[in-house]
Design an enzyme around this catalytic site. Structure first.
Site, PDB file in Angstrom:
ATOM      1  N   HIS A 151       0.867  -1.135   0.037  1.00 24.24           N
ATOM      2  CA  HIS A 151      -0.060  -0.103  -0.118  1.00 24.24           C
ATOM      3  C   HIS A 151       0.896   1.213  -0.004  1.00 24.24           C
ATOM      4  CE1 HIS A 151      -2.976  -2.857   1.962  1.00 24.24           C
ATOM      5  NE2 HIS A 151      -3.781  -2.264   1.129  1.00 24.24           N
ATOM      6  N   ASP A 195       2.211   2.134   3.402  1.00 22.65           N
ATOM      7  CA  ASP A 195       3.143   1.153   4.085  1.00 22.65           C
ATOM      8  C   ASP A 195       4.634   1.750   3.506  1.00 22.65           C
ATOM      9  OD1 ASP A 195       0.685  -0.627   4.771  1.00 22.65           O
ATOM     10  OD2 ASP A 195       1.022  -1.501   2.657  1.00 22.65           O
TER      11      ASP A 195
END
Length: 448
Positions: free
Chosen positions: A104, A107
């Site tokens: 993501h 992340d």
């Protein structure tokens, strides 16, 4: 965190040891260069390590805080922490010798005080990824944007009642999609973590579905605009964190994609744990996606049958996996998709090397299951009985019925003829279950 500090005890990539594998990290079944149905096992399974659970989750749960105490989770320089995390991530990829990873946007890079700052952070870390990938084996299976954690998305992103938040989400997805494209990603995922409702008292279902349909269409339009060749993937999940999510299961997603004319560009990323939450088996969801022509990729994990939430455990159930892989291999195998480890170690597994043991154990389980699936397919263990069961539909009368050459009156008249008395045949369920076990229990050389 000192970027040169050693995080894992292991130093050499995990190797295939076969039956001689000891207690340390080693593969008994995952021989990546073994040829199966004309392709290397690594090219069939296309393993991907995910960034979020493996490197971002601190080990907390609703009743307790972090247990892992990762060094990059603590500090005052968020970008320095992100770079340190990337160093450990690519070391993990190297030790596991995996071909792919996934992430993501948040992340990989910290959110900034504005969308512009967040996008700049993401692109800076993408530069680092690009440099590391130049000398590494690992490639990007897919990227995605986190449209569910920040408080702005408490009422959804695409389905939010505020068009300003819809707009912000569009900006976040454009950045993530463009970074995915730049890094050579083979797919792009849209997971609607909060695209649903908590109560119908304040929800306009038709409006929210139309908003979601338009949002996905915008992503598809931009994919073509920038020349991204991979499919957009939607990940079905029935609930959690919302009471009801609009991507409930494979059947629901298919109806949504058909309604908004998205079937050409959008496929599904299916997860075992989500299938369980929807009241289905993993096998069912994969088989239905294949039957409807919307199968794309897999998040490979498992849920706990005794718990009603998304536990995201590493996949270890070989018989279950064998049936899923049989379904996929029977229809030609993966194209752009693969097996993404959307799985997390248990919060008591606090040693860094527990991450390696978890992935190795699951990779081995997947490999064993895939070999069993190939063995079943070669032997016609399931396909031959299936064809036999439906053989009447391949005959002249069956083809005539399905081809529109028989009316209801034609069929009724035939059923009234003297002597017309069709009898049922056994479904042989227990026999077929025993066949699956027989192939799963075979040894590496095909005996047993």
């Amino acid at each position: 965190m000192n970027a040169s500090a050693k995080f894992f005890d292991a130093s050499a990539p995990v190797a295939f040891a076969g039956e001689n594998a000891g207690q340390g990290p080693a593969f008994r079944w995952y021989d990546r260069d073994r040829m199966v149905h004309g392709r290397r096992l690594e090219d069939h399974l296309r393993f991907a390590v995910c960034y979020w659970h493996s490197l971002c989750w601190p080990g907390g749960d609703p009743f307790g805080g972090e247990t892992f105490l990762r060094p990059w989770h603590h500090g005052t320089d968020a970008m320095a922490q992100a770079r340190a995390k990337a160093d450990v991530a690519f070391e993990l990829f190297r030790l596991l010798d995996v071909p792919y990873f996934t992430f993501h946007d948040v992340d990989a890079a910290p959110e900034g005080a504005s969308l512009a700052e967040s996008v700049a952070n993401l692109n800076a870390i993408a530069d680092l990824f690009e440099a590391k990938m130049a000398s590494a084996k690992v490639r990007l299976l897919w990227g995605t944007a986190n449209l569910f954690t920040h408080r702005r998305y408490m009422a959804g992103a695409a389905t939010n009642p505020d068009p300003e938040i819809f707009t912000y989400a569009a900006g976040q997805v454009r950045a993530a999609l463009e970074v995915t494209h730049r890094l050579g990603g083979q797919n792009y995922v849209l997971w609607g973590g909060r695209e649903g409702y908590e109560t119908l008292l304040n929800t306009d279902l038709k409006r929210e579905l139309d908003q979601l349909g338009r949002f996905v269409a915008l992503v598809v339009e931009h994919k073509h605009r920038i020349g991204f060749k991979g499919p957009i993937l939607i990940e079905p999940k029935p609930k959690e964190p919302t009471k009801h999510q609009y991507d409930f299961d494979v059947a629901t997603c298919y109806g949504f994609l058909e309604r908004y004319d998205l079937l050409k560009d959008v496929k599904l990323n299916i997860e075992q744990n989500h299938a369980i939450l929807a009241g289905h088996s993993f096998h069912h969801e994969v088989a239905l996606a294949e039957a409807l022509g919307v199968f794309g990729s897999l998040d490979i994990n498992r849920g706990d049958d005794l718990l009603g939430w998304d536990t995201d455990q590493f996949a270890m159930n070989v018989p279950e996996l064998a049936l899923v892989f049989h379904e996929i291999l029977n229809r030609g195998g993966f194209t752009s998709g693969g097996l993404n480890f959307d799985a997390k170690i248990r919060r008591q597994s606090i040693d860094p090397d527990d991450l390696i043991h978890a992935h190795v154990g699951s990779m081995d389980a997947c490999a064993r299951a895939f070999l069993a699936a190939a063995d079943m397919l070669d032997a016609g263990a399931l396909t031959a009985p299936l064809a036999k069961r439906y053989e009447g539909w391949s005959g002249p009368e069956g083809r005539a019925i399905l081809g529109g050459q028989r009316s209801l009156a034609d069929l009724a008249d035939r059923a009234l003829q003297p002597g017309f008395d069709p009898q049922p045949r056994s479904g042989r369920q227990e026999y077929l279950e025993s066949l699956v076990n027989r192939h799963v229990w075979r040894s590496a050389d095909g005996t047993g």
